[in-house]
Scaffold this motif. Structure first.
Motif, PDB file in Angstrom:
ATOM      1  N   ALA A   8      81.109  62.031  34.633  1.00 11.72           N
ATOM      2  CA  ALA A   8      80.124  62.601  35.560  1.00 11.72           C
ATOM      3  C   ALA A   8      80.033  64.109  35.406  1.00 11.72           C
ATOM      4  O   ALA A   8      78.939  64.683  35.459  1.00 11.72           O
ATOM      5  CB  ALA A   8      80.496  62.241  37.004  1.00 11.72           C
ATOM      6  N   VAL A   9      81.165  64.767  35.214  1.00 14.39           N
ATOM      7  CA  VAL A   9      81.168  66.225  35.059  1.00 14.39           C
ATOM      8  C   VAL A   9      80.358  66.624  33.833  1.00 14.39           C
ATOM      9  O   VAL A   9      79.553  67.558  33.876  1.00 14.39           O
ATOM     10  CB  VAL A   9      82.613  66.763  34.940  1.00 14.39           C
ATOM     11  N   ARG A  10      80.539  65.904  32.728  1.00 15.66           N
ATOM     12  CA  ARG A  10      79.803  66.220  31.500  1.00 15.66           C
ATOM     13  C   ARG A  10      78.298  65.973  31.690  1.00 15.66           C
ATOM     14  O   ARG A  10      77.465  66.804  31.317  1.00 15.66           O
ATOM     15  CB  ARG A  10      80.335  65.379  30.334  1.00 15.66           C
ATOM     16  N   GLU A  11      77.961  64.812  32.273  1.00 14.34           N
ATOM     17  CA  GLU A  11      76.553  64.472  32.464  1.00 14.34           C
ATOM     18  C   GLU A  11      75.886  65.442  33.432  1.00 14.34           C
ATOM     19  O   GLU A  11      74.765  65.907  33.195  1.00 14.34           O
ATOM     20  CB  GLU A  11      76.433  63.040  32.989  1.00 14.34           C
ATOM     21  N   ASN A  12      76.569  65.747  34.529  1.00 11.62           N
ATOM     22  CA  ASN A  12      75.977  66.627  35.535  1.00 11.62           C
ATOM     23  C   ASN A  12      75.862  68.063  35.037  1.00 11.62           C
ATOM     24  O   ASN A  12      74.950  68.788  35.436  1.00 11.62           O
ATOM     25  CB  ASN A  12      76.791  66.575  36.828  1.00 11.62           C
ATOM     26  N   SER A  13      76.764  68.468  34.169  1.00  9.56           N
ATOM     27  CA  SER A  13      76.661  69.807  33.568  1.00  9.56           C
ATOM     28  C   SER A  13      75.380  69.915  32.754  1.00  9.56           C
ATOM     29  O   SER A  13      74.674  70.935  32.805  1.00  9.56           O
ATOM     30  CB  SER A  13      77.876  70.092  32.683  1.00  9.56           C
ATOM     31  N   ARG A  14      75.063  68.846  32.011  1.00 17.73           N
ATOM     32  CA  ARG A  14      73.818  68.848  31.229  1.00 17.73           C
ATOM     33  C   ARG A  14      72.599  68.854  32.160  1.00 17.73           C
ATOM     34  O   ARG A  14      71.609  69.551  31.894  1.00 17.73           O
ATOM     35  CB  ARG A  14      73.776  67.620  30.304  1.00 17.73           C
ATOM     36  N   LYS A  15      72.672  68.086  33.232  1.00 20.49           N
ATOM     37  CA  LYS A  15      71.547  68.032  34.175  1.00 20.49           C
ATOM     38  C   LYS A  15      71.328  69.387  34.842  1.00 20.49           C
ATOM     39  O   LYS A  15      70.189  69.838  35.012  1.00 20.49           O
ATOM     40  CB  LYS A  15      71.801  66.955  35.233  1.00 20.49           C
ATOM     41  N   TYR A  16      72.426  70.047  35.226  1.00 17.86           N
ATOM     42  CA  TYR A  16      72.286  71.359  35.850  1.00 17.86           C
ATOM     43  C   TYR A  16      71.751  72.389  34.859  1.00 17.86           C
ATOM     44  O   TYR A  16      71.045  73.322  35.258  1.00 17.86           O
ATOM     45  CB  TYR A  16      73.624  71.821  36.438  1.00 17.86           C
ATOM     46  N   SER A  17      72.073  72.235  33.585  1.00 18.75           N
ATOM     47  CA  SER A  17      71.523  73.141  32.576  1.00 18.75           C
ATOM     48  C   SER A  17      70.007  73.022  32.528  1.00 18.75           C
ATOM     49  O   SER A  17      69.293  74.029  32.400  1.00 18.75           O
ATOM     50  CB  SER A  17      72.121  72.824  31.199  1.00 18.75           C
ATOM     51  N   LYS A  20      68.578  74.617  35.692  1.00 21.35           N
ATOM     52  CA  LYS A  20      68.644  76.078  35.621  1.00 21.35           C
ATOM     53  C   LYS A  20      67.492  76.626  34.779  1.00 21.35           C
ATOM     54  O   LYS A  20      66.893  77.646  35.139  1.00 21.35           O
ATOM     55  CB  LYS A  20      69.989  76.520  35.029  1.00 21.35           C
ATOM     56  N   LYS A  21      67.212  75.952  33.675  1.00 28.25           N
ATOM     57  CA  LYS A  21      66.098  76.405  32.824  1.00 28.25           C
ATOM     58  C   LYS A  21      64.776  76.331  33.577  1.00 28.25           C
ATOM     59  O   LYS A  21      63.967  77.263  33.533  1.00 28.25           O
ATOM     60  CB  LYS A  21      66.020  75.565  31.554  1.00 28.25           C
ATOM     61  N   ILE A  22      64.565  75.229  34.286  1.00 27.65           N
ATOM     62  CA  ILE A  22      63.328  75.079  35.061  1.00 27.65           C
ATOM     63  C   ILE A  22      63.246  76.136  36.155  1.00 27.65           C
ATOM     64  O   ILE A  22      62.193  76.753  36.364  1.00 27.65           O
ATOM     65  CB  ILE A  22      63.252  73.667  35.673  1.00 27.65           C
ATOM     66  N   ASP A  56      77.323  74.145  44.574  1.00 26.84           N
ATOM     67  CA  ASP A  56      77.503  75.483  45.141  1.00 26.84           C
ATOM     68  C   ASP A  56      77.326  76.554  44.061  1.00 26.84           C
ATOM     69  O   ASP A  56      76.699  77.593  44.292  1.00 26.84           O
ATOM     70  CB  ASP A  56      78.890  75.573  45.778  1.00 26.84           C
ATOM     71  N   GLU A  57      77.878  76.308  42.876  1.00 29.35           N
ATOM     72  CA  GLU A  57      77.743  77.259  41.771  1.00 29.35           C
ATOM     73  C   GLU A  57      76.280  77.399  41.357  1.00 29.35           C
ATOM     74  O   GLU A  57      75.804  78.504  41.078  1.00 29.35           O
ATOM     75  CB  GLU A  57      78.579  76.772  40.578  1.00 29.35           C
ATOM     76  N   PHE A  58      75.560  76.266  41.328  1.00 30.85           N
ATOM     77  CA  PHE A  58      74.144  76.272  40.960  1.00 30.85           C
ATOM     78  C   PHE A  58      73.328  77.071  41.978  1.00 30.85           C
ATOM     79  O   PHE A  58      72.481  77.900  41.601  1.00 30.85           O
ATOM     80  CB  PHE A  58      73.637  74.833  40.884  1.00 30.85           C
ATOM     81  N   VAL A  59      73.582  76.852  43.255  1.00 22.41           N
ATOM     82  CA  VAL A  59      72.863  77.563  44.321  1.00 22.41           C
ATOM     83  C   VAL A  59      73.085  79.063  44.208  1.00 22.41           C
ATOM     84  O   VAL A  59      72.139  79.862  44.298  1.00 22.41           O
ATOM     85  CB  VAL A  59      73.309  77.050  45.704  1.00 22.41           C
ATOM     86  N   GLY A 167      61.526  68.643  24.258  1.00 20.91           N
ATOM     87  CA  GLY A 167      61.984  69.699  25.144  1.00 20.91           C
ATOM     88  C   GLY A 167      61.892  69.350  26.622  1.00 20.91           C
ATOM     89  O   GLY A 167      61.334  68.325  27.031  1.00 20.91           O
ATOM     90  N   VAL A 168      62.441  70.245  27.443  1.00 21.99           N
ATOM     91  CA  VAL A 168      62.544  70.043  28.885  1.00 21.99           C
ATOM     92  C   VAL A 168      61.174  69.988  29.550  1.00 21.99           C
ATOM     93  O   VAL A 168      60.931  69.160  30.437  1.00 21.99           O
ATOM     94  CB  VAL A 168      63.390  71.167  29.511  1.00 21.99           C
ATOM     95  N   ASP A 169      60.252  70.855  29.119  1.00 21.89           N
ATOM     96  CA  ASP A 169      58.941  70.912  29.762  1.00 21.89           C
ATOM     97  C   ASP A 169      58.191  69.593  29.610  1.00 21.89           C
ATOM     98  O   ASP A 169      57.577  69.110  30.572  1.00 21.89           O
ATOM     99  CB  ASP A 169      58.108  72.062  29.168  1.00 21.89           C
ATOM    100  N   GLU A 170      58.233  69.010  28.432  1.00 22.94           N
ATOM    101  CA  GLU A 170      57.538  67.740  28.222  1.00 22.94           C
ATOM    102  C   GLU A 170      58.212  66.612  28.991  1.00 22.94           C
ATOM    103  O   GLU A 170      57.543  65.708  29.499  1.00 22.94           O
ATOM    104  CB  GLU A 170      57.485  67.411  26.733  1.00 22.94           C
TER     105      GLU A 170
END
Length: 218
Positions: A8-17, A20-22, A56-59, A167-170
């Motif tokens: 979950a930590v690995r998957e959620n790190s990718r999701k938060y990345s 963050k870009k958005i 919390d870190e993301f916020v 990419g993320v936008d598409e």
């Protein structure tokens, strides 16, 4: 977000990345980040878990406001098997916060969304450039007695990823397109006519009166 665990930590790190870009790309716009974060931040007296730390870190890094903590009426967003949790959140940036009036969590389950999660409601003011209320004609979703189960099935069966996406936008465009199309197919819109007609979506006098009585007893 994925529940606790090393994976979950690995998957959620990718999701938060991705988030963050958005958030950075649209920093000049009104941004809302919301959903099931599976994050415990101590709102119900519980110990903060790893997902809570990541939230919390993301916020803090994105300079967002967690409305569950600062504004919301209500705390419990999930309830099942005699357990309660606060795991769904609404986060906004500064520009979005300017037009937010209130937020409340349907802890009393007045609105049936066919889920063990409670609905989170955000009320905003939409103004024109001169500060007056903007009159925007737009379709209204038929949320009252909506077929949420059919909507979920329809949404899950739509295409999400393929080699064409780049990419993320598409990927974000595909997400928005799928949600809109599934909603149009399974929920539909409230009929409107040329004459003034008061529609009855999920927010109606019955729910308004119930919330008013609840506040009076608090």
């Amino acid at each position: 977000m994925t529940v606790e665990g090393d994976r979950a930590v690995r998957e959620n790190s990718r999701k938060y990345s991705v988030l963050k870009k958005i958030a950075r790309d649209y920093a000049g716009e009104r941004v809302i980040v919301m959903g099931d974060m599976n994050a415990h931040v101590g709102m119900l007296g519980e110990q903060m878990n790893r997902n809570g730390e990541m939230l919390d870190e993301f916020v803090n890094e994105m300079n967002l406001e967690n409305l569950n903590e600062t504004l919301a009426e209500g705390r419990v967003t999930w309830c099942a098997r005699n357990q309660e949790s606060a795991i769904d959140y609404m986060l906004v940036n500064g520009r979005m916060r300017e037009i937010v009036d209130s937020m409340w969590i349907d802890e009393d389950e007045m609105i049936d969304i066919v889920s063990d999660h409670n609905m989170l409601v955000l009320e905003c003011k939409l103004n024109g450039r001169d500060g007056t209320n903007a009159k925007v004609k737009k379709k209204k979703w038929r949320l009252r007695d909506a077929g949420w189960e059919n909507f979920q099935v329809d949404l899950s069966e739509r295409r999400w990823e393929d080699e064409i996406l780049n990419g993320v936008d598409e990927l974000n465009d595909r997400f928005v397109e799928n949600v809109k199309n599934a909603a149009a197919s399974q929920i539909g819109y409230v009929r409107t006519s040329a004459r003034k007609h008061k529609s009855r979506p999920w927010w109606n006098d019955e729910i308004r009166d119930a919330r008013k009585k609840k506040k009076e007893t608090e």
